[in-house]
Write an enzyme that holds these catalytic residues in place. Structure first.
Site, PDB file in Angstrom:
ATOM      1  CG  HIS A   1      -0.353   0.034   2.548  1.00  0.00           C
ATOM      2  ND1 HIS A   1      -0.173  -1.091   3.326  1.00  0.00           N
ATOM      3  CD2 HIS A   1       0.114   1.060   3.302  1.00  0.00           C
ATOM      4  CE1 HIS A   1       0.367  -0.764   4.481  1.00  0.00           C
ATOM      5  NE2 HIS A   1       0.562   0.549   4.501  1.00  0.00           N
TER       6      HIS A   1
ATOM      7  CG  HIS B   1       3.520   4.753   5.245  1.00  0.00           C
ATOM      8  ND1 HIS B   1       2.501   5.367   5.961  1.00  0.00           N
ATOM      9  CD2 HIS B   1       3.090   3.476   5.065  1.00  0.00           C
ATOM     10  CE1 HIS B   1       1.530   4.510   6.188  1.00  0.00           C
ATOM     11  NE2 HIS B   1       1.856   3.346   5.651  1.00  0.00           N
TER      12      HIS B   1
ATOM     13  CD  GLU C   1       3.151  -0.410   7.063  1.00  0.00           C
ATOM     14  OE1 GLU C   1       2.685   0.710   6.716  1.00  0.00           O
ATOM     15  OE2 GLU C   1       2.447  -1.363   7.423  1.00  0.00           O
TER      16      GLU C   1
HETATM   17  C1  LIG Z   1      -2.285   1.707   9.907  1.00  0.00           C
HETATM   18  C2  LIG Z   1      -1.239   0.986  10.671  1.00  0.00           C
HETATM   19  C3  LIG Z   1       0.053   0.847   9.938  1.00  0.00           C
HETATM   20  C4  LIG Z   1      -0.156  -0.137   8.791  1.00  0.00           C
HETATM   21  O1  LIG Z   1      -0.424  -1.326   9.128  1.00  0.00           O
HETATM   22  O2  LIG Z   1      -0.077   0.177   7.603  1.00  0.00           O
HETATM   23  C5  LIG Z   1       0.596   2.191   9.481  1.00  0.00           C
HETATM   24  O3  LIG Z   1       0.898   2.477   8.388  1.00  0.00           O
HETATM   25  S1  LIG Z   1       0.740   3.335  10.793  1.00  0.00           S
HETATM   26  C6  LIG Z   1       1.442   4.781  10.001  1.00  0.00           C
HETATM   27  C7  LIG Z   1       1.835   5.729  11.037  1.00  0.00           C
HETATM   28  N1  LIG Z   1       2.958   5.243  11.807  1.00  0.00           N
HETATM   29  C8  LIG Z   1       4.216   5.673  11.631  1.00  0.00           C
HETATM   30  O4  LIG Z   1       4.490   6.555  10.796  1.00  0.00           O
HETATM   31  C9  LIG Z   1       5.271   5.060  12.519  1.00  0.00           C
HETATM   32  C10 LIG Z   1       6.674   5.456  12.121  1.00  0.00           C
HETATM   33  N2  LIG Z   1       6.853   6.915  12.147  1.00  0.00           N
HETATM   34  C11 LIG Z   1       7.668   7.549  13.048  1.00  0.00           C
HETATM   35  O5  LIG Z   1       8.336   6.915  13.852  1.00  0.00           O
HETATM   36  C12 LIG Z   1       7.694   9.054  13.012  1.00  0.00           C
HETATM   37  O6  LIG Z   1       6.496   9.567  12.485  1.00  0.00           O
HETATM   38  C13 LIG Z   1       8.911   9.611  12.173  1.00  0.00           C
HETATM   39  C14 LIG Z   1       8.907   9.123  10.723  1.00  0.00           C
HETATM   40  C15 LIG Z   1      10.255   9.247  12.856  1.00  0.00           C
HETATM   41  C16 LIG Z   1       8.810  11.140  12.132  1.00  0.00           C
HETATM   42  O7  LIG Z   1       8.931  11.645  13.429  1.00  0.00           O
HETATM   43  P1  LIG Z   1       8.057  12.880  13.904  1.00  0.00           P
HETATM   44  O8  LIG Z   1       8.424  13.188  15.314  1.00  0.00           O
HETATM   45  O9  LIG Z   1       6.638  12.592  13.611  1.00  0.00           O
HETATM   46  O10 LIG Z   1       8.405  14.036  12.908  1.00  0.00           O
HETATM   47  P2  LIG Z   1       9.680  14.945  12.687  1.00  0.00           P
HETATM   48  O11 LIG Z   1       9.145  16.162  12.077  1.00  0.00           O
HETATM   49  O12 LIG Z   1      10.535  15.067  13.921  1.00  0.00           O
HETATM   50  O13 LIG Z   1      10.485  14.118  11.591  1.00  0.00           O
HETATM   51  C17 LIG Z   1      11.872  13.897  11.615  1.00  0.00           C
HETATM   52  C18 LIG Z   1      12.375  14.055  10.170  1.00  0.00           C
HETATM   53  O14 LIG Z   1      11.752  13.071   9.320  1.00  0.00           O
HETATM   54  C19 LIG Z   1      11.002  13.710   8.277  1.00  0.00           C
HETATM   55  N3  LIG Z   1       9.750  12.993   8.093  1.00  0.00           N
HETATM   56  C20 LIG Z   1       8.777  12.859   9.014  1.00  0.00           C
HETATM   57  N4  LIG Z   1       7.756  12.143   8.522  1.00  0.00           N
HETATM   58  C21 LIG Z   1       8.109  11.835   7.243  1.00  0.00           C
HETATM   59  C22 LIG Z   1       7.451  11.123   6.218  1.00  0.00           C
HETATM   60  N5  LIG Z   1       6.248  10.585   6.416  1.00  0.00           N
HETATM   61  N6  LIG Z   1       8.077  10.977   5.040  1.00  0.00           N
HETATM   62  C23 LIG Z   1       9.318  11.510   4.814  1.00  0.00           C
HETATM   63  N7  LIG Z   1      10.005  12.213   5.778  1.00  0.00           N
HETATM   64  C24 LIG Z   1       9.392  12.364   6.955  1.00  0.00           C
HETATM   65  C25 LIG Z   1      10.747  15.119   8.768  1.00  0.00           C
HETATM   66  O15 LIG Z   1      10.559  15.986   7.699  1.00  0.00           O
HETATM   67  C26 LIG Z   1      12.003  15.420   9.551  1.00  0.00           C
HETATM   68  O16 LIG Z   1      13.027  15.796   8.662  1.00  0.00           O
HETATM   69  P3  LIG Z   1      13.949  17.079   8.946  1.00  0.00           P
HETATM   70  O17 LIG Z   1      13.001  18.242   9.088  1.00  0.00           O
HETATM   71  O18 LIG Z   1      14.846  17.175   7.761  1.00  0.00           O
HETATM   72  O19 LIG Z   1      14.683  16.754  10.217  1.00  0.00           O
HETATM   73 CO    CO Z   2       0.846   1.594   6.398  1.00  0.00          CO
END
Ligand SMILES: CC[C@@H](C(=O)O)C(=O)SCCNC(=O)CCNC(=O)[C@H](O)C(C)(C)COP(=O)(O)OP(=O)(O)OC[C@H]1O[C@@H](n2cnc3c(N)ncnc32)[C@H](O)[C@@H]1OP(=O)(O)O
Ligand code: CO
Length: 139
Positions: A8, A81, A130
């Protein structure tokens, strides 16, 4: 470890209902089943089927949702993602650990009822990824 099919594309949205309305109006598409809560993952989820994959609509749920900051930065939502299947989740995790790829949190059960984990976007060319055990492997 072999890269499996694209299961997905995760799309974050401030409102699953509004997103479904868009898919309905623009594509005549309906969700494959009603939206449901996954409190352990901090999201509300709904799937729209495409012939070769699925769109996973995810809305923040509860305090500290992993999608909350993304929606703050992208108020309209957007691509969040991608999810690839693998045959064996433990083997995949060991593989990425051996390469030093950052894994976000523990292996847990995802929306399809099989184990999943996430790779850090900074180690995947900016794409939150993922990894999901293929449903056909689950017992
Ligand atoms: C439905 C259940 C399951 C399934 O079965 O399919 C799912 O899909 S659940 C989906 C939701 N769960 C998750 O996303 C879990 C993993 N995610 C995380 O651990 C965090 O969200 C993260 C990815 C580490 C981001 O941390 P967060 O604190 O939310 O945000 P920051 O702003 O501090 O991010 C740090 C850094 O990473 C960049 N970033 C954040 N999200 C994304 C993204 N989705 N895609 C690409 N890049 C991302 C963000 O821009 C920051 O970058 P810098 O600003 O350059 O530091
Ligand atoms: Co998912």
């Amino acid at each position: 470890m072999k890269l499996g099919r694209l299961n997905h594309v995760g799309v974050a949205t401030p409102s699953i209902e509004r997103s479904l309305e868009t898919y309905r109006t623009l594509f005549g598409a309906e969700p494959s089943s009603p939206a449901f809560d996954l409190p352990a993952q901090g999201v509300r989820v709904c799937f729209v089927d495409a012939p070769n994959s699925q769109i996973e609509l995810i809305e923040p749920l509860g305090e500290g949702s992993p999608v909350a900051k993304f929606i703050e930065k992208n108020p309209q939502g957007g691509q969040h993602h991608v999810c690839f299947e693998v045959d064996d989740i433990a083997e995949a995790r060991a593989h990425f650990e051996s390469l030093g790829t950052r894994i976000l949190g523990p292996t847990r059960i995802g929306a399809h009822g099989t184990p999943i984990f996430f790779l850090h976007p900074k180690d995947m060319g900016g794409m939150l990824t993922e990894i999901m055990e293929s449903p056909k492997q689950a017992h």
